[in-house]
Write an enzyme that holds these catalytic residues in place. Structure first.
Site, PDB file in Angstrom:
ATOM      1  N   GLU A 100       3.585   0.033  16.985  1.00  6.05           N
ATOM      2  CA  GLU A 100       4.509   0.315  18.111  1.00  6.05           C
ATOM      3  C   GLU A 100       4.674   1.808  18.382  1.00  6.05           C
ATOM      4  O   GLU A 100       4.791   2.199  19.548  1.00  6.05           O
ATOM      5  CB  GLU A 100       5.885  -0.323  17.860  1.00  6.05           C
ATOM      6  CG  GLU A 100       6.459  -0.035  16.495  1.00  6.05           C
ATOM      7  CD  GLU A 100       7.988   0.023  16.465  1.00  6.05           C
ATOM      8  OE1 GLU A 100       8.541   0.055  15.367  1.00  6.05           O
ATOM      9  OE2 GLU A 100       8.625   0.081  17.531  1.00  6.05           O
ATOM     10  N   ASP A 125       2.805  -5.272   9.396  1.00  3.46           N
ATOM     11  CA  ASP A 125       4.104  -5.906   9.648  1.00  3.46           C
ATOM     12  C   ASP A 125       4.030  -7.051  10.670  1.00  3.46           C
ATOM     13  O   ASP A 125       4.956  -7.857  10.749  1.00  3.46           O
ATOM     14  CB  ASP A 125       5.115  -4.867  10.172  1.00  3.46           C
ATOM     15  CG  ASP A 125       5.300  -3.694   9.220  1.00  3.46           C
ATOM     16  OD1 ASP A 125       5.092  -3.877   8.014  1.00  3.46           O
ATOM     17  OD2 ASP A 125       5.635  -2.596   9.702  1.00  3.46           O
ATOM     18  N   GLU A 220      11.971  -5.954   2.968  1.00  2.00           N
ATOM     19  CA  GLU A 220      12.615  -4.647   2.749  1.00  2.00           C
ATOM     20  C   GLU A 220      13.712  -4.324   3.766  1.00  2.00           C
ATOM     21  O   GLU A 220      14.619  -3.544   3.488  1.00  2.00           O
ATOM     22  CB  GLU A 220      11.559  -3.538   2.773  1.00  2.00           C
ATOM     23  CG  GLU A 220      10.835  -3.428   4.110  1.00  2.00           C
ATOM     24  CD  GLU A 220       9.805  -2.312   4.177  1.00  2.00           C
ATOM     25  OE1 GLU A 220       9.623  -1.594   3.190  1.00  2.00           O
ATOM     26  OE2 GLU A 220       9.173  -2.173   5.247  1.00  2.00           O
ATOM     27  N   ARG A 268      14.818 -10.428 -12.638  1.00  2.00           N
ATOM     28  CA  ARG A 268      13.979  -9.226 -12.589  1.00  2.00           C
ATOM     29  C   ARG A 268      13.505  -9.001 -11.151  1.00  2.00           C
ATOM     30  O   ARG A 268      13.474  -9.935 -10.350  1.00  2.00           O
ATOM     31  CB  ARG A 268      12.727  -9.394 -13.464  1.00  2.00           C
ATOM     32  CG  ARG A 268      13.020  -9.519 -14.944  1.00  2.00           C
ATOM     33  CD  ARG A 268      13.401  -8.162 -15.553  1.00  2.00           C
ATOM     34  NE  ARG A 268      13.445  -8.221 -17.000  1.00  2.00           N
ATOM     35  CZ  ARG A 268      14.502  -8.579 -17.721  1.00  2.00           C
ATOM     36  NH1 ARG A 268      15.616  -8.938 -17.106  1.00  2.00           N
ATOM     37  NH2 ARG A 268      14.444  -8.594 -19.038  1.00  2.00           N
ATOM     38  N   HIS A 274       3.212  -0.171  -1.418  1.00  3.45           N
ATOM     39  CA  HIS A 274       1.959   0.155  -0.713  1.00  3.45           C
ATOM     40  C   HIS A 274       0.750  -0.617  -1.211  1.00  3.45           C
ATOM     41  O   HIS A 274      -0.319  -0.554  -0.579  1.00  3.45           O
ATOM     42  CB  HIS A 274       1.721   1.666  -0.764  1.00  3.45           C
ATOM     43  CG  HIS A 274       2.734   2.420   0.039  1.00  3.45           C
ATOM     44  ND1 HIS A 274       3.987   2.690  -0.441  1.00  3.45           N
ATOM     45  CD2 HIS A 274       2.685   2.904   1.307  1.00  3.45           C
ATOM     46  CE1 HIS A 274       4.680   3.332   0.485  1.00  3.45           C
ATOM     47  NE2 HIS A 274       3.921   3.478   1.560  1.00  3.45           N
TER      48      HIS A 274
HETATM   49  O1  F6P Z   1       4.648  -0.176   9.098  1.00  2.00           O
HETATM   50  C1  F6P Z   1       3.933  -0.370   7.933  1.00  2.00           C
HETATM   51  C2  F6P Z   1       4.772  -0.029   6.729  1.00  2.00           C
HETATM   52  O2  F6P Z   1       4.007  -0.287   5.570  1.00  2.00           O
HETATM   53  C3  F6P Z   1       6.130  -0.728   6.655  1.00  2.00           C
HETATM   54  O3  F6P Z   1       6.024  -2.053   6.219  1.00  2.00           O
HETATM   55  C4  F6P Z   1       6.872   0.186   5.721  1.00  2.00           C
HETATM   56  O4  F6P Z   1       8.263   0.115   5.916  1.00  2.00           O
HETATM   57  C5  F6P Z   1       6.359   1.544   6.100  1.00  2.00           C
HETATM   58  O5  F6P Z   1       5.102   1.352   6.733  1.00  2.00           O
HETATM   59  C6  F6P Z   1       6.175   2.482   4.938  1.00  2.00           C
HETATM   60  O6  F6P Z   1       5.811   3.711   5.434  1.00  2.00           O
HETATM   61  P1  F6P Z   1       5.265   4.916   4.549  1.00  2.00           P
HETATM   62  O7  F6P Z   1       3.845   4.615   4.205  1.00  2.00           O
HETATM   63  O8  F6P Z   1       5.385   6.101   5.432  1.00  2.00           O
HETATM   64  O9  F6P Z   1       6.107   4.989   3.310  1.00  2.00           O
END
Ligand code: F6P
Length: 344
Positions: A100, A125, A220, A268, A274
């Protein structure tokens, strides 16, 4: 024709497959292809390099992006848009591969300056409108599902509740799909947030039925909600990025302590982070990325500026970029309810 290619925003499995498809098609028909480095930063600073056939081979299984990426927003840099337009003068077309934010910049440059833009929808996402799916999402869901499978055996061995936090920003697509595929006992997403009390009730019910462990998948972007109407707020850290986004992450830990405190079950948390974005794309994402790339090359050939390749059903179609960036694509209630049929 001189065609620029850029990848912006968070990296995503399948970016290199799109680059390969666009570049190989364009080179074969005699066009010149230029890789713009580091997303919109490269367009502001003029960081470009020509792409030859040998630069775009062996890319299908490669994760990340050979063009690098950034979250640079030229609209937030003084003189940024003018510099982008200056560098665009040297190109006949620019293919922007992004979500986006990246495509929002492309849509605006097209609407306000008639810039020759074509878009390709990327994001793990899957929150982009105009397309049923984005490439990268299937890989993220596959990785998260494997993690949930693995959490099952250790949860069962120790009679524990396992909370698995997945990405997805303000939508719960990864949580719902991976949770469904992995047989999660509760799934918590930003769009349709269950309360903490409801979540704990589901876990207690399950244990009362004779199950000694539970798997909870939380997106998240979920904010802890309570029956009183109170909210724990979004769990975020660091500064906002150039597009105004907070860095999410950490709600899994907050939820795990609530569950343990309220139910007494040992809990837990695992935050996938990532891992969901790294490495090789699934076969499905390689094919989708390739089909998007081929369609984008056709849009460029036909001068269909301001359009984006998109998936509708099983067809690759063209939709206006403006439509894709008009708002987030949320998880529909019907899909969430299907996943909820297995809660508790
Ligand atoms: O938009 C992809 C994404 O992986 C999201 O799911 C996550 O919130 C964000 O990017 C994390 O961003 P960065 O890699 O900048 O920490």
């Amino acid at each position: 024709m001189r065609i620029g290619l850029l990848t912006g925003g968070g990296d995503c499995p399948g970016l290199n497959a799109v680059i390969r498809a666009v570049a190989r098609t364009a080179l074969e028909r005699g066009d010149e292809v230029v890789g713009v480095l580091h997303g919109w930063r490269g367009m502001v600073e003029g960081q470009m390099r020509p792409l030859a056939p040998q630069d775009v081979t062996g890319l299908l299984p490669r994760g990340g992006t050979i063009l690098r990426t950034s979250r640079t927003n030229p609209y937030e840099i003084e003189g940024g848009v003018e510099r982008v337009l200056g560098h665009l003068d040297g190109l006949d077309a620019l293919v922007a591969i992004g979500g986006e934010d990246t495509l929002g910049v492309a849509a605006r440059l097209h609407a306000e300056h008639d810039a020759p833009m074509v878009g390709v929808p990327k994001t793990i996402d899957n929150d982009l409108r105009g397309t049923d799916y984005t490439f990268g999402f299937d890989t993220a869901v596959t990785i998260a599902t494997e993690a949930i499978d693995r959490l099952h055996s250790t949860a069962e061995s120790h009679d524990r509740v396992m909370v698995c936090e997945v990405m997805g920003r303000h939508t719960g697509w990864i949580a719902v799909m991976a949770g469904m595929a992995g047989g999660a006992d509760v799934i918590l997403i930003p769009e349709l947030p269950l309360t903490v009390e409801h979540c704990c009730g589901l876990i207690r019910n399950r244990h009362a039925k004779g199950k000694d462990f539970s798997i909870v998948v939380v997106s998240e972007g979920y904010e802890l909600r309570y029956e009183s109407g109170a909210s724990g707020g979004m769990v975020a850290s660091g500064d906002l990025d150039a597009f105004g986004h907070a860095r999410l992450g950490g709600v899994g830990s907050a939820l795990a302590s609530e569950i343990e405190g309220r139910t007494g079950f040992e809990t837990r948390v695992t935050t996938l982070g990532h891992i969901q974005r790294g490495g090789s794309p699934t076969a499905r994402d390689r094919v989708l990325a390739t089909r998007f790339g081929l369609r984008a090359a056709e849009l460029v050939r036909d001068g269909e500026w301001g359009m984006m390749a998109a998936l509708r059903g099983d067809e690759i179609v063209a939709v206006p970029l403006a439509e894709a960036v008009a708002g987030l694509k949320l998880v529909p209630r019907e899909l969430y309810d299907r996943a909820a049929a297995f809660f508790g």
